[in-house]
Scaffold this motif. Structure first.
Motif, PDB file in Angstrom:
ATOM      1  N   CYS A  59       0.854  -1.190   0.000  1.00  0.00           N
ATOM      2  CA  CYS A  59       0.000   0.000   0.000  1.00  0.00           C
ATOM      3  C   CYS A  59       0.892   1.241   0.000  1.00  0.00           C
ATOM      4  O   CYS A  59       1.868   1.309   0.743  1.00  0.00           O
ATOM      5  CB  CYS A  59      -0.889  -0.018   1.243  1.00  0.00           C
ATOM      6  SG  CYS A  59      -1.786   1.526   1.506  1.00  0.00           S
ATOM      7  N   CYS A  78       0.161   2.913   3.835  1.00  0.00           N
ATOM      8  CA  CYS A  78       0.515   2.285   5.112  1.00  0.00           C
ATOM      9  C   CYS A  78       1.492   1.110   4.964  1.00  0.00           C
ATOM     10  O   CYS A  78       1.983   0.577   5.952  1.00  0.00           O
ATOM     11  CB  CYS A  78      -0.743   1.821   5.846  1.00  0.00           C
ATOM     12  SG  CYS A  78      -1.488   0.339   5.141  1.00  0.00           S
ATOM     13  N   HIS A 132       0.907  -1.879   3.990  1.00  0.00           N
ATOM     14  CA  HIS A 132       0.258  -3.194   4.067  1.00  0.00           C
ATOM     15  C   HIS A 132       0.357  -3.884   2.703  1.00  0.00           C
ATOM     16  O   HIS A 132       0.179  -3.249   1.671  1.00  0.00           O
ATOM     17  CB  HIS A 132      -1.208  -3.010   4.484  1.00  0.00           C
ATOM     18  CG  HIS A 132      -1.982  -4.289   4.534  1.00  0.00           C
ATOM     19  ND1 HIS A 132      -1.816  -5.198   5.537  1.00  0.00           N
ATOM     20  CD2 HIS A 132      -2.919  -4.801   3.690  1.00  0.00           C
ATOM     21  CE1 HIS A 132      -2.622  -6.233   5.314  1.00  0.00           C
ATOM     22  NE2 HIS A 132      -3.303  -6.013   4.203  1.00  0.00           N
ATOM     23  N   CYS A 145      -6.572  -0.620  -0.387  1.00  0.00           N
ATOM     24  CA  CYS A 145      -5.959  -1.238   0.784  1.00  0.00           C
ATOM     25  C   CYS A 145      -7.044  -1.648   1.780  1.00  0.00           C
ATOM     26  O   CYS A 145      -7.833  -0.814   2.204  1.00  0.00           O
ATOM     27  CB  CYS A 145      -4.993  -0.260   1.445  1.00  0.00           C
ATOM     28  SG  CYS A 145      -4.270  -0.918   2.957  1.00  0.00           S
ATOM     29  N   CYS A 148      -6.123   0.416   5.379  1.00  0.00           N
ATOM     30  CA  CYS A 148      -6.307   1.860   5.608  1.00  0.00           C
ATOM     31  C   CYS A 148      -7.287   2.487   4.617  1.00  0.00           C
ATOM     32  O   CYS A 148      -7.654   3.647   4.761  1.00  0.00           O
ATOM     33  CB  CYS A 148      -4.967   2.582   5.560  1.00  0.00           C
ATOM     34  SG  CYS A 148      -4.305   2.776   3.900  1.00  0.00           S
TER      35      CYS A 148
HETATM   36 ZN    ZN Z   1      -2.941   0.950   3.439  1.00  0.00          ZN
END
Ligand code: ZN
Length: 183
Positions: free
Chosen positions: A28, A31, A33, A59, A62
Motif C-alpha cells: 500500500c 501504510c 500493508h 488497501c 487503511c
Molecule cells: Zn494501506
C-alpha cells in the motif's frame, strides 16, 4: 472489450517459457500493508509474453485507493508502466484474447467446477460390514446388556457412554442407537 475484475480472476497465468504467476502483490502506498491480487480491480493481460496489469488497488487496512500499472515479464521481473493506469487499462481491455489466455481461463473454470463438485458431495458414511459384540458386559441399559467392547470391521472399540438423541463424535461408533464406543 473485457470487463474489469478482481485481479485474482486472471491468476494463475502461465508464460510460454513455463514460468507461472500465481500471485501478485504490492505494498500500500500509504501504510505499507501488502495487498494481494484480490485487492486490485482491473485487468491483467498477456502482452508479448509479459503479464500487463492495470488496476485500481484498495488497501483493506487503511482504505487508500491507488492505481497500479505495470508489466511482469516471464522471469517475474516487474516494470512500471509510465502511462496512467486508467489509460493502460483501457488499452489492455481492448486487446484481442490470446489462445494462452483462453487456455488459462478454461483451466481456472475447470478447477473451480472441480472444487464446487467436491464441496457439494459429502463423503458417504461408511456402513460397517461386520459387528462383533463382546460377551463381557459392563452393565445394562433399559434392560439391554451393554457389551464391554465391540469389534467393528476388525477394529475393537470400548464402551464409552450412553448417548440419547445425539450424534456420536468423529471416530465413535453408535450401537443400538444409544451406546457409544470409541477406539
Ligand atoms: Zn494501506
Amino acid at each position: 472489450m473485457q470487463q474489469k475484475r478482481p485481479l485474482n480472476y486472471y491468476l494463475p497465468m502461465r508464460f510460454a517459457n513455463g514460468e507461472q504467476i500465481r500471485q501478485f502483490s504490492k505494498p500500500c502506498v500509504r501504510c505499507g500493508h501488502m495487498l494481494g491480487a484480490k485487492d486490485m480491480f482491473g485487468v491483467a493481460r498477456l502482452l508479448d509474453d509479459s503479464l500487463a496489469i492495470a488496476a485500481k488497488a484498495q488497501c483493506p487496512k487503511c482504505g487508500e485507493v491507488f492505481g497500479v500499472a505495470c508489466r511482469v515479464d516471464n522471469h517475474k521481473r516487474v516494470t512500471r508502466v509510465i502511462m496512467p493506469a486508467f489509460l493502460f487499462g483501457w488499452f489492455l481491455r481492448n486487446l484481442p484474447v490470446q489462445p494462452r489466455e483462453r487456455e488459462a481461463e478454461v483451466a481456472r473454470a475447470a478447477a473451480m467446477l472441480a472444487q464446487a463438485t467436491e464441496a457439494a458431495a459429502p463423503p458417504a458414511p461408511v456402513t460397517p460390514q461386520e459387528i462383533i459384540r463382546a460377551d463381557e458386559s459392563v452393565g445394562s441399559y433399559q434392560g439391554k446388556v451393554i457389551p464391554a467392547w465391540v469389534k467393528v470391521d476388525g477394529q475393537q472399540m470400548a464402551f464409552d457412554r450412553v448417548l440419547l438423541n445425539a450424534r456420536p463424535g468423529p471416530g465413535e461408533f453408535l450401537l443400538d442407537d444409544c451406546l457409544v464406543y470409541r477406539a
